[in-house]
Each structure stands twice: as structure tokens, then as C-alpha cells.
Scaffold this motif. Structure first.
Motif, PDB file in Angstrom:
ATOM      1  N   UNK A 102       0.800  -1.233   0.000  1.00 54.66           N
ATOM      2  CA  UNK A 102       0.000   0.000   0.000  1.00 54.66           C
ATOM      3  C   UNK A 102       0.834   1.286   0.000  1.00 54.66           C
ATOM      4  N   UNK A 103       1.994   1.329   0.668  1.00 57.59           N
ATOM      5  CA  UNK A 103       2.789   2.568   0.588  1.00 57.59           C
ATOM      6  C   UNK A 103       3.269   2.905  -0.828  1.00 57.59           C
ATOM      7  N   UNK A 104       3.232   1.933  -1.739  1.00 58.92           N
ATOM      8  CA  UNK A 104       3.651   2.153  -3.120  1.00 58.92           C
ATOM      9  C   UNK A 104       2.470   2.459  -4.039  1.00 58.92           C
ATOM     10  N   UNK A 105       1.259   2.472  -3.494  1.00 58.36           N
ATOM     11  CA  UNK A 105       0.043   2.609  -4.304  1.00 58.36           C
ATOM     12  C   UNK A 105       0.005   3.910  -5.104  1.00 58.36           C
ATOM     13  N   UNK A 124       6.444 -13.351   2.165  1.00 57.64           N
ATOM     14  CA  UNK A 124       5.893 -13.786   3.447  1.00 57.64           C
ATOM     15  C   UNK A 124       6.909 -14.536   4.303  1.00 57.64           C
ATOM     16  N   UNK A 125       7.915 -15.151   3.696  1.00 59.11           N
ATOM     17  CA  UNK A 125       8.938 -15.866   4.466  1.00 59.11           C
ATOM     18  C   UNK A 125       9.792 -14.898   5.290  1.00 59.11           C
ATOM     19  N   UNK A 126      10.077 -13.721   4.720  1.00 55.47           N
ATOM     20  CA  UNK A 126      10.892 -12.743   5.448  1.00 55.47           C
ATOM     21  C   UNK A 126      10.045 -11.605   6.023  1.00 55.47           C
ATOM     22  N   UNK A 127       8.748 -11.611   5.734  1.00 57.16           N
ATOM     23  CA  UNK A 127       7.796 -10.609   6.224  1.00 57.16           C
ATOM     24  C   UNK A 127       8.219  -9.191   5.819  1.00 57.16           C
ATOM     25  N   UNK A 128       8.591  -9.040   4.547  1.00 49.63           N
ATOM     26  CA  UNK A 128       8.944  -7.712   4.042  1.00 49.63           C
ATOM     27  C   UNK A 128       8.678  -7.627   2.540  1.00 49.63           C
ATOM     28  N   UNK A 129       8.639  -6.395   2.041  1.00 47.11           N
ATOM     29  CA  UNK A 129       8.502  -6.194   0.603  1.00 47.11           C
ATOM     30  C   UNK A 129       9.866  -6.456  -0.030  1.00 47.11           C
ATOM     31  N   UNK A 130       9.861  -7.244  -1.087  1.00 47.58           N
ATOM     32  CA  UNK A 130      11.091  -7.570  -1.810  1.00 47.58           C
ATOM     33  C   UNK A 130      10.911  -7.199  -3.277  1.00 47.58           C
ATOM     34  N   UNK A 141      15.105  -5.238  -1.007  1.00 49.23           N
ATOM     35  CA  UNK A 141      13.911  -5.032  -0.199  1.00 49.23           C
ATOM     36  C   UNK A 141      13.526  -3.556  -0.222  1.00 49.23           C
ATOM     37  N   UNK A 142      12.301  -3.295   0.231  1.00 56.83           N
ATOM     38  CA  UNK A 142      11.797  -1.933   0.337  1.00 56.83           C
ATOM     39  C   UNK A 142      11.202  -1.780   1.729  1.00 56.83           C
ATOM     40  N   UNK A 143      11.546  -0.673   2.373  1.00 56.89           N
ATOM     41  CA  UNK A 143      11.006  -0.353   3.697  1.00 56.89           C
ATOM     42  C   UNK A 143      10.317   0.996   3.594  1.00 56.89           C
ATOM     43  N   UNK A 199      12.351   3.456   1.302  1.00 55.05           N
ATOM     44  CA  UNK A 199      13.787   3.178   1.326  1.00 55.05           C
ATOM     45  C   UNK A 199      14.053   1.825   0.701  1.00 55.05           C
ATOM     46  N   UNK A 200      15.059   1.777  -0.136  1.00 54.60           N
ATOM     47  CA  UNK A 200      15.540   0.544  -0.737  1.00 54.60           C
ATOM     48  C   UNK A 200      16.955   0.366  -0.198  1.00 54.60           C
TER      49      UNK A 200
END
Length: 167
Positions: free
Chosen positions: A30-33, A88-94, A108-110, A117-118
Motif C-alpha cells: 500500500x505505501x507504493x500505491x 511472506x517468508x521474510x515478512x517484508x517487501x522484496x 527489499x523496500x522499507x 527506502x531501498x
């Protein structure tokens, strides 16, 4: 035996494209929407080289696709594609990035309150790796600042700062 009817495909293809464009993203994306369904362009400092990113939801909002093209007069286009997804394995956006010269990167993206942040990752091409990191900061509803840095001899230096505008 069923016969192939190209008319049916011509009628249904636009519906499929529209449904992907308007898909609601999964929570992590959603932050990338704000990027989705639009192309964003900037011109490099030379005044001639154009950087364009076109974003589209895929797979019912589970993937955000970014088709990236850099056009420079007298040179072949540099074209790449990034797929952002929730791992879902690392619980982050990749993401996975591949480009027409054979290079690639994974990272990844935070998201935080002021942007995306990448964190540092490697771009690999021709057997060599370049460490880089990027920050995208929305500056209005119609633009964002992309700041890319690369690591050279242990120091972070600016690769580019571009203000991309919604097209």
C-alpha cells in the motif's frame, strides 16, 4: 474441437488490463500505491536523457510491476523491469530487477512516514557487483524525488537525484 476466436480475446483483453490496474494492493504494498497506474518521468542533468518508470498492479494487487526505460539520443534504450511483492517468508517487501543488458538485482523496500527506502543491495552485471541504495520521497501528489547512491571504495556517493513527475 474448440476454435480459436481472436475477437473474444480482443474484447476480453482490455477488461483484464483494467482489472489489474484497479486491483487493491496487498497491505505491505500500500505505501507504493501512489505509483500504480501511472508513468513517471524525469530528465537527467544533461538535459537529453529521459528516465521513465511505468507502474501497474499485477496478480490482483500482489505484485507491483515497474517497467523502466532510459532514453538517450543516439544510444539504444536501456530497459528494465522490477517486480515488487510481499515476501511472506521474510515478512517484508522484496523486489527483483532485470534489465536488457543482462544485469539484475534483488532487494527489499522499507516504507516510513516520509517515503520508500531501498536498503543497500547489489546490482550484478558481467560478473561484477555494484553496491547501491535508493530513497524515493513523494514531494507532491504528482512527483517524487529519487535519490540513488553507490558505494565506491567504502564511501557512499550520489549516483543521481531526479524529480520524477506523473505523466
Amino acid at each position: 474441437m474448440r476454435r480459436f476466436n481472436p475477437l473474444i480475446h480482443l474484447i476480453t483483453l482490455p477488461m483484464l488490463l483494467v482489472s489489474g490496474a484497479s486491483a487493491a494492493p496487498v497491505e505491505a504494498l500500500k505505501p507504493m500505491a501512489f505509483l500504480a497506474g501511472h508513468c513517471w518521468k524525469a530528465t537527467f542533468a544533461d538535459g537529453k536523457t529521459i528516465d521513465e518508470h511505468c507502474f501497474q498492479w499485477q496478480y490482483e494487487g500482489h505484485v507491483l510491476r515497474d517497467v523502466h526505460t532510459v532514453r538517450s539520443p543516439g544510444r539504444p534504450d536501456y530497459v528494465g523491469e522490477t517486480l515488487y511483492y510481499y515476501d511472506s517468508a521474510s515478512a517484508q517487501v522484496a523486489f527483483l530487477y532485470v534489465e536488457n543488458g543482462g544485469g539484475y538485482s534483488r532487494g527489499t523496500m522499507i516504507a516510513d512516514a516520509s517515503g520508500l527506502d531501498f536498503p543497500a543491495t547489489d546490482y550484478v552485471a558481467a560478473g561484477k557487483a555494484l553496491r547501491y541504495r535508493v530513497r524515493w520521497t513523494p514531494t507532491s501528489e504528482d512527483s517524487y524525488l529519487a535519490h540513488s547512491e553507490m558505494q565506491i571504495d567504502g564511501k557512499w556517493i550520489t549516483q543521481f537525484r531526479l524529480q520524477l513527475k506523473k505523466q
